[in-house]
Write a protein that holds these residues in place. Structure first.
Motif, PDB file in Angstrom:
ATOM      1  N   VAL A  64      25.229  33.544  60.436  1.00  0.00           N
ATOM      2  CA  VAL A  64      23.774  33.713  60.510  1.00  0.00           C
ATOM      3  C   VAL A  64      23.232  34.312  59.218  1.00  0.00           C
ATOM      4  CG1 VAL A  64      21.903  34.981  61.661  1.00  0.00           C
ATOM      5  CG2 VAL A  64      23.688  33.876  63.031  1.00  0.00           C
ATOM      6  N   LEU A  65      23.854  35.384  58.753  1.00  0.00           N
ATOM      7  CA  LEU A  65      23.354  36.045  57.548  1.00  0.00           C
ATOM      8  C   LEU A  65      23.447  35.124  56.336  1.00  0.00           C
ATOM      9  CD1 LEU A  65      24.736  39.663  58.026  1.00  0.00           C
ATOM     10  CD2 LEU A  65      22.393  38.844  58.396  1.00  0.00           C
ATOM     11  N   ARG A  66      24.527  34.363  56.233  1.00  0.00           N
ATOM     12  CA  ARG A  66      24.671  33.458  55.092  1.00  0.00           C
ATOM     13  C   ARG A  66      23.610  32.357  55.128  1.00  0.00           C
ATOM     14  NH1 ARG A  66      26.853  33.741  50.106  1.00  0.00           N
ATOM     15  NH2 ARG A  66      27.398  31.674  49.325  1.00  0.00           N
ATOM     16  N   VAL A  67      23.404  31.762  56.300  1.00  0.00           N
ATOM     17  CA  VAL A  67      22.383  30.716  56.423  1.00  0.00           C
ATOM     18  C   VAL A  67      21.017  31.268  56.033  1.00  0.00           C
ATOM     19  CG1 VAL A  67      21.117  29.281  58.070  1.00  0.00           C
ATOM     20  CG2 VAL A  67      23.609  29.377  58.159  1.00  0.00           C
ATOM     21  N   CYS A  68      20.658  32.415  56.566  1.00  0.00           N
ATOM     22  CA  CYS A  68      19.347  33.006  56.266  1.00  0.00           C
ATOM     23  C   CYS A  68      19.220  33.353  54.785  1.00  0.00           C
ATOM     24  CB  CYS A  68      19.099  34.225  57.142  1.00  0.00           C
ATOM     25  SG  CYS A  68      18.872  33.794  58.887  1.00  0.00           S
ATOM     26  N   ALA A  69      20.284  33.869  54.193  1.00  0.00           N
ATOM     27  CA  ALA A  69      20.252  34.189  52.763  1.00  0.00           C
ATOM     28  C   ALA A  69      20.086  32.929  51.929  1.00  0.00           C
ATOM     29  CB  ALA A  69      21.518  34.939  52.356  1.00  0.00           C
ATOM     30  N   ARG A  70      20.861  31.905  52.245  1.00  0.00           N
ATOM     31  CA  ARG A  70      20.772  30.654  51.477  1.00  0.00           C
ATOM     32  C   ARG A  70      19.383  30.046  51.556  1.00  0.00           C
ATOM     33  NH1 ARG A  70      24.763  27.430  49.557  1.00  0.00           N
ATOM     34  NH2 ARG A  70      22.950  26.670  48.433  1.00  0.00           N
ATOM     35  N   ALA A  71      18.737  30.157  52.716  1.00  0.00           N
ATOM     36  CA  ALA A  71      17.412  29.560  52.900  1.00  0.00           C
ATOM     37  C   ALA A  71      16.285  30.480  52.447  1.00  0.00           C
ATOM     38  CB  ALA A  71      17.228  29.185  54.369  1.00  0.00           C
ATOM     39  N   GLY A  72      16.622  31.713  52.055  1.00  0.00           N
ATOM     40  CA  GLY A  72      15.591  32.649  51.637  1.00  0.00           C
ATOM     41  C   GLY A  72      14.752  33.169  52.792  1.00  0.00           C
ATOM     42  N   ALA A  73      15.320  33.188  53.988  1.00  0.00           N
ATOM     43  CA  ALA A  73      14.607  33.652  55.186  1.00  0.00           C
ATOM     44  C   ALA A  73      14.843  35.156  55.360  1.00  0.00           C
ATOM     45  CB  ALA A  73      15.057  32.872  56.411  1.00  0.00           C
ATOM     46  N   GLU A  74      14.143  35.939  54.547  1.00  0.00           N
ATOM     47  CA  GLU A  74      14.334  37.398  54.522  1.00  0.00           C
ATOM     48  C   GLU A  74      14.081  38.050  55.871  1.00  0.00           C
ATOM     49  OE1 GLU A  74      12.788  39.705  51.066  1.00  0.00           O
ATOM     50  OE2 GLU A  74      11.785  37.789  50.659  1.00  0.00           O
ATOM     51  N   THR A  75      13.050  37.610  56.556  1.00  0.00           N
ATOM     52  CA  THR A  75      12.692  38.234  57.828  1.00  0.00           C
ATOM     53  C   THR A  75      13.840  38.135  58.824  1.00  0.00           C
ATOM     54  OG1 THR A  75      10.370  37.724  57.467  1.00  0.00           O
ATOM     55  CG2 THR A  75      11.015  38.219  59.713  1.00  0.00           C
ATOM     56  N   LEU A  94      11.842  27.478  60.128  1.00  0.00           N
ATOM     57  CA  LEU A  94      10.649  27.912  60.871  1.00  0.00           C
ATOM     58  C   LEU A  94      10.084  29.203  60.294  1.00  0.00           C
ATOM     59  CD1 LEU A  94      11.689  27.265  64.582  1.00  0.00           C
ATOM     60  CD2 LEU A  94       9.694  26.295  63.421  1.00  0.00           C
ATOM     61  N   THR A  95      10.953  30.169  60.031  1.00  0.00           N
ATOM     62  CA  THR A  95      10.527  31.450  59.473  1.00  0.00           C
ATOM     63  C   THR A  95       9.781  31.240  58.160  1.00  0.00           C
ATOM     64  OG1 THR A  95      12.366  32.611  60.521  1.00  0.00           O
ATOM     65  CG2 THR A  95      11.369  33.678  58.631  1.00  0.00           C
ATOM     66  N   ASN A  96      10.335  30.411  57.305  1.00  0.00           N
ATOM     67  CA  ASN A  96       9.718  30.159  56.009  1.00  0.00           C
ATOM     68  C   ASN A  96       8.426  29.361  56.149  1.00  0.00           C
ATOM     69  OD1 ASN A  96      11.805  31.543  54.790  1.00  0.00           O
ATOM     70  ND2 ASN A  96      12.947  29.705  54.279  1.00  0.00           N
ATOM     71  N   ALA A  97       8.435  28.302  56.966  1.00  0.00           N
ATOM     72  CA  ALA A  97       7.250  27.461  57.120  1.00  0.00           C
ATOM     73  C   ALA A  97       6.090  28.232  57.753  1.00  0.00           C
ATOM     74  CB  ALA A  97       7.578  26.230  57.956  1.00  0.00           C
ATOM     75  N   LEU A  98       6.404  29.149  58.665  1.00  0.00           N
ATOM     76  CA  LEU A  98       5.371  29.958  59.307  1.00  0.00           C
ATOM     77  C   LEU A  98       4.885  31.095  58.409  1.00  0.00           C
ATOM     78  CD1 LEU A  98       6.946  30.090  62.869  1.00  0.00           C
ATOM     79  CD2 LEU A  98       4.772  28.985  62.266  1.00  0.00           C
ATOM     80  N   GLY A  99       5.557  31.281  57.281  1.00  0.00           N
ATOM     81  CA  GLY A  99       5.148  32.331  56.351  1.00  0.00           C
ATOM     82  C   GLY A  99       5.397  33.727  56.880  1.00  0.00           C
ATOM     83  N   LEU A 100       6.436  33.891  57.701  1.00  0.00           N
ATOM     84  CA  LEU A 100       6.736  35.208  58.270  1.00  0.00           C
ATOM     85  C   LEU A 100       7.328  36.102  57.190  1.00  0.00           C
ATOM     86  CD1 LEU A 100       8.206  34.130  61.706  1.00  0.00           C
ATOM     87  CD2 LEU A 100       5.850  34.755  61.142  1.00  0.00           C
ATOM     88  N   ARG A 101       6.688  37.203  56.967  1.00  0.00           N
ATOM     89  CA  ARG A 101       7.123  38.134  55.926  1.00  0.00           C
ATOM     90  C   ARG A 101       7.958  39.248  56.538  1.00  0.00           C
ATOM     91  NH1 ARG A 101       2.169  36.373  54.860  1.00  0.00           N
ATOM     92  NH2 ARG A 101       0.939  38.109  55.639  1.00  0.00           N
ATOM     93  N   PRO A 102       8.857  39.821  55.744  1.00  0.00           N
ATOM     94  CA  PRO A 102       9.704  40.906  56.259  1.00  0.00           C
ATOM     95  C   PRO A 102       8.869  42.061  56.802  1.00  0.00           C
ATOM     96  CG  PRO A 102      10.487  40.160  54.126  1.00  0.00           C
ATOM     97  CD  PRO A 102       9.163  39.493  54.360  1.00  0.00           C
ATOM     98  N   LEU A 103       9.347  42.630  57.867  1.00  0.00           N
ATOM     99  CA  LEU A 103       8.673  43.772  58.478  1.00  0.00           C
ATOM    100  C   LEU A 103       9.073  45.052  57.757  1.00  0.00           C
ATOM    101  CD1 LEU A 103       9.212  42.948  62.252  1.00  0.00           C
ATOM    102  CD2 LEU A 103       7.138  42.576  60.901  1.00  0.00           C
ATOM    103  N   ASP A 104       8.152  45.980  57.664  1.00  0.00           N
ATOM    104  CA  ASP A 104       8.462  47.295  57.107  1.00  0.00           C
ATOM    105  C   ASP A 104       9.612  47.908  57.885  1.00  0.00           C
ATOM    106  OD1 ASP A 104       6.426  47.100  55.258  1.00  0.00           O
ATOM    107  OD2 ASP A 104       4.979  48.203  56.488  1.00  0.00           O
ATOM    108  N   GLY A 105      10.520  48.515  57.155  1.00  0.00           N
ATOM    109  CA  GLY A 105      11.636  49.211  57.776  1.00  0.00           C
ATOM    110  C   GLY A 105      12.857  48.359  58.032  1.00  0.00           C
ATOM    111  N   LEU A 106      12.745  47.046  57.863  1.00  0.00           N
ATOM    112  CA  LEU A 106      13.923  46.199  58.039  1.00  0.00           C
ATOM    113  C   LEU A 106      14.652  46.050  56.712  1.00  0.00           C
ATOM    114  CD1 LEU A 106      12.880  43.205  60.322  1.00  0.00           C
ATOM    115  CD2 LEU A 106      14.248  45.201  60.908  1.00  0.00           C
ATOM    116  N   PRO A 107      15.972  45.926  56.758  1.00  0.00           N
ATOM    117  CA  PRO A 107      16.731  45.692  55.523  1.00  0.00           C
ATOM    118  C   PRO A 107      16.255  44.399  54.870  1.00  0.00           C
ATOM    119  CG  PRO A 107      18.197  46.107  57.375  1.00  0.00           C
ATOM    120  CD  PRO A 107      16.826  45.975  57.936  1.00  0.00           C
ATOM    121  N   ARG A 108      16.358  44.372  53.548  1.00  0.00           N
ATOM    122  CA  ARG A 108      15.975  43.170  52.809  1.00  0.00           C
ATOM    123  C   ARG A 108      17.088  42.812  51.837  1.00  0.00           C
ATOM    124  NH1 ARG A 108       9.871  43.435  50.875  1.00  0.00           N
ATOM    125  NH2 ARG A 108      10.319  41.238  50.572  1.00  0.00           N
TER     126      ARG A 108
END
Length: 188
Positions: free
Chosen positions: A68-79, A164-178
């Motif tokens: 999961v973490l690798r897929v999200c990192a590769r896609a730039g899905a920070e949230t 979906l995260t990227n297309a919806l423009g979901l930005r990282p939440l305060d307090g979450l690791p980035r």
């Protein structure tokens, strides 16, 4: 929710009830679930697929979360990367170095052989939407057919989640690791 959709959800008690389990430990709703709740069909699909991924009986939590973490990192899905670091990485036994290594070129970190295969699987699916014969043969030496299918389920589902995260423009939440800024743009 911070993204391209309006923050206001339909005033539907059933939707709110369905969202209750999908919250961060501090009570904030998970951004993707809140966003897709604008469509009951999309919410139901995401809930079913997430349950299938998190309940993969043949995969241990560590293997699942590396994927999961690798897929999200590769896609730039920070949230989504931050959500999984916060909610699942410790339970999966991932250390800080391993978590950060999911955001770096795979040659940089000395992954165990079976973990390196998971990283490579996420990379191949991200890059080409398939798995090479060479990787399939290597996976077959380490993982059972059931484990490979479940790995494919996790990687492809979280590829969809990242899109979906990227297309919806979901930005990282305060307090979450980035992830690092370079990883946030996707690993090259």
């Amino acid at each position: 929710m911070t993204g391209r959709l309006p923050d206001a959800l339909p005033d539907d008690p059933e939707i709110r009830r369905l969202l209750d389990p999908y919250r961060l430990p501090d009570g904030r709703p998970l951004p993707l679930f809140e966003a897709v709740a604008h469509s009951r069909a999309a919410l139901d699909d995401l809930r079913r697929a997430t349950a299938a991924c998190l309940g993969t009986p043949a995969l241990d939590a560590r293997t699942r979360e590396i994927a999961v973490l690798r897929v999200c990192a590769r896609a730039g899905a920070e949230t989504e990367w931050g959500v999984h670091v916060r909610m699942f990485a410790a339970e999966a036994g991932l250390g800080e170095a391993e978590i950060q290594a999911t955001t770096e070129p795979r040659e940089i970190f000395p992954w165990a052989a079976h973990d390196a295969l998971v990283i490579r699987l996420a990379d191949e699916i991200h890059d080409g939407s398939t798995v090479s014969d060479t990787l399939w043969a290597a996976l077959s030496e380490v993982y059972t057919a059931q484990q490979i299918v479940e790995l494919l389920l996790v990687v492809t589902q979280y590829h969809k989640v990242a899109c979906l995260t990227n297309a919806l423009g979901l930005r990282p939440l305060d307090g979450l690791p980035r992830p690092s800024p370079a990883a946030a743009r996707g690993i090259d």
